[in-house]
Scaffold this active site. Structure first.
Site, mmCIF file in Angstrom:
data_model
loop_
_atom_site.group_PDB
_atom_site.id
_atom_site.type_symbol
_atom_site.label_atom_id
_atom_site.label_comp_id
_atom_site.label_asym_id
_atom_site.label_seq_id
_atom_site.Cartn_x
_atom_site.Cartn_y
_atom_site.Cartn_z
ATOM 1 N N ASP A 53 0.828 -1.117 0.098
ATOM 2 C CA ASP A 53 0.063 0.085 0.158
ATOM 3 C C ASP A 53 0.832 1.428 0.066
ATOM 4 O O ASP A 53 0.288 2.352 -0.221
ATOM 5 C CB ASP A 53 -1.106 0.006 1.181
ATOM 6 C CG ASP A 53 -0.461 -0.049 2.377
ATOM 7 O OD1 ASP A 53 0.987 -0.205 2.690
ATOM 8 O OD2 ASP A 53 -1.179 -0.185 3.589
ATOM 9 N N SER A 54 2.051 0.959 -0.052
ATOM 10 C CA SER A 54 2.926 2.262 -0.106
ATOM 11 C C SER A 54 2.868 2.811 -1.677
ATOM 12 O O SER A 54 3.157 3.891 -1.780
ATOM 13 C CB SER A 54 4.790 1.808 -0.241
ATOM 14 O OG SER A 54 4.773 0.722 -1.087
ATOM 15 N N ASP A 92 -0.827 -6.461 0.081
ATOM 16 C CA ASP A 92 -1.290 -5.588 1.531
ATOM 17 C C ASP A 92 -2.715 -5.587 1.432
ATOM 18 O O ASP A 92 -3.419 -5.103 0.381
ATOM 19 C CB ASP A 92 -0.742 -4.136 1.467
ATOM 20 C CG ASP A 92 0.524 -4.054 1.984
ATOM 21 O OD1 ASP A 92 0.893 -4.738 2.902
ATOM 22 O OD2 ASP A 92 1.422 -3.167 1.886
ATOM 23 N N LYS A 120 -0.806 -9.453 3.357
ATOM 24 C CA LYS A 120 -0.147 -8.969 4.346
ATOM 25 C C LYS A 120 -1.026 -8.146 5.224
ATOM 26 O O LYS A 120 -1.684 -7.006 4.469
ATOM 27 C CB LYS A 120 1.032 -8.096 3.884
ATOM 28 C CG LYS A 120 1.975 -7.645 4.924
ATOM 29 C CD LYS A 120 3.259 -7.120 4.616
ATOM 30 C CE LYS A 120 3.552 -5.747 3.704
ATOM 31 N NZ LYS A 120 3.065 -4.634 4.445
ATOM 32 N N GLU A 122 -1.112 -5.507 9.067
ATOM 33 C CA GLU A 122 -0.132 -4.841 9.739
ATOM 34 C C GLU A 122 -0.740 -4.790 11.341
ATOM 35 O O GLU A 122 -1.999 -4.590 11.571
ATOM 36 C CB GLU A 122 -0.055 -3.356 9.537
ATOM 37 C CG GLU A 122 0.834 -3.023 8.077
ATOM 38 C CD GLU A 122 0.986 -1.736 7.876
ATOM 39 O OE1 GLU A 122 0.462 -0.881 8.503
ATOM 40 O OE2 GLU A 122 1.247 -1.558 6.722
ATOM 41 N N GLU A 189 9.530 -4.068 10.038
ATOM 42 C CA GLU A 189 10.115 -2.791 9.424
ATOM 43 C C GLU A 189 10.498 -1.846 10.591
ATOM 44 O O GLU A 189 9.872 -1.847 11.643
ATOM 45 C CB GLU A 189 8.939 -2.054 8.795
ATOM 46 C CG GLU A 189 9.026 -0.847 8.329
ATOM 47 C CD GLU A 189 8.311 -0.208 7.421
ATOM 48 O OE1 GLU A 189 7.198 -0.836 6.934
ATOM 49 O OE2 GLU A 189 8.403 1.041 6.927
HETATM 50 O O1 KIV Z 1 3.508 -1.095 1.743
HETATM 51 C C1 KIV Z 1 4.779 -1.350 1.592
HETATM 52 O O2 KIV Z 1 5.568 -1.160 0.569
HETATM 53 C C2 KIV Z 1 5.349 -2.189 2.830
HETATM 54 C C3 KIV Z 1 6.990 -2.197 2.647
HETATM 55 C C4 KIV Z 1 7.461 -0.826 3.352
HETATM 56 C C5 KIV Z 1 7.262 -3.267 3.503
HETATM 57 O O3 KIV Z 1 4.809 -2.392 3.452
#
Ligand code: KIV
Length: 275
Positions: A53-54, A92, A120, A122, A189
């Site tokens: 989600d970056s 994510d 993924k 968090e 992280e």
């Molecule tokens: O969203 C993302 O790119 C991430 C990385 C920073 C691990 O979660």
């Protein structure tokens, strides 16, 4: 430079990562959001692709990951899987899309049907019920701990986590709870390298690090960071592989190959990229 062609007959699976962990072979992971880069990553044999989600920050120009939607994650996952049959695909679940068990199930289903192999999420031990429900339904999870960007408003900024003994113990306990619940991968992280090493040694599941030192089983970077094209904020753990890795031709495929090799031979990350 001669490159190998895409190894579509040799896909990376969760079992591959577990085997790598047992034999001590490191694995590479990069974020990716589209087909052109996904194709180059297949040629470079990047082991794991994270549709992170970056993308909210590096693709959409948002100031955090919070505005990203499940529809965005589905769209970018579909773009990546069309061009890469080599890497394990991890996607994510974005902010608040797993706030309830029902949301977690519905949204995991959406990204898995888009082509993800792993989702993924968090957080810490509070995710145990979600992790076990997804596992029972055939959805492997990667649990992201340490600095979790979806909680930036709780942390008050992007800061290193797990620095005190109490925080380190809490993180180890959270990992234990989540592994017992059925988590398949841990992602750490921005935590001290020593703590990441402890987590990696303690658990049988593969551990991926970003700003977590050289001892984790795998490494991940945001693609736009390691190509030096996201310059708003450059974190200590980032290395620009387009400029700084003896990549004289400055080509993007070369940067991916150099990153993959640097992770495999443990020359990245070095102490200067760790906490
Ligand atoms: O969203 C993302 O790119 C991430 C990385 C920073 C691990 O979660």
């Amino acid at each position: 430079m001669t490159y190998l062609s895409e190894k579509s007959n040799n896909p990376i699976t969760l079992s591959t990562l577990v085997k790598y962990k047992k034999t001590g072979e490191k694995f590479s992971c990069l974020t990716c959001y589209d087909s052109s880069f996904a194709h180059l990553m297949a040629i470079a044999e990047i082991d794991v692709i994270l549709i992170g989600d970056s993308l909210g920050m590096v693709v959409q120009g948002q100031t955090s990951t919070l505005p990203v939607s499940v529809a965005d994650m589905v769209y970018h996952t579909q773009n990546v899987v069309r061009a890469n049959s080599h890497a394990l695909i991890m996607t994510d679940l974005p902010f608040m899309s797993y706030a309830t068990l029902a949301d977690a199930v519905a949204n995991a289903r959406a990204v898995m049907q888009a082509g993800a192999n792993v989702v993924k999420i968090e957080g810490g031990g509070e995710l145990a019920e979600i992790v076990s429900t997804l596992a029972k339904n055939g959805v492997p999870t990667c649990v992201h701990l340490g600095l979790t960007p979806q909680s930036v408003n709780v942390f008050g900024g992007y800061k290193v986590q797990g620095k005190t003994d109490a925080q380190a113990e809490q993180l180890l306990n959270d990992c234990e709870t989540l592994v017992n619940a059925g988590a398949s991968i841990i992602l750490l992280e921005c935590v001290p390298a020593e703590l990441a090493k402890k987590v990696t040694e303690k658990f049988a599941v593969p551990v991926i690090g970003i700003g977590a030192g050289v001892d984790t089983d795998g490494q991940v970077l945001v693609m736009h960071d390691m190509l030096g094209v996201y310059t708003k904020k450059v974190a200590k753990f980032v290395k620009d592989f387009l400029k700084d890795s003896g990549n004289e031709t400055g080509d993007i495929l070369g940067a991916f190959v150099n990153y993959h090799n640097a992770v495999k031979n443990k020359s990245f990350p070095s102490v200067e990229h760790s906490f």
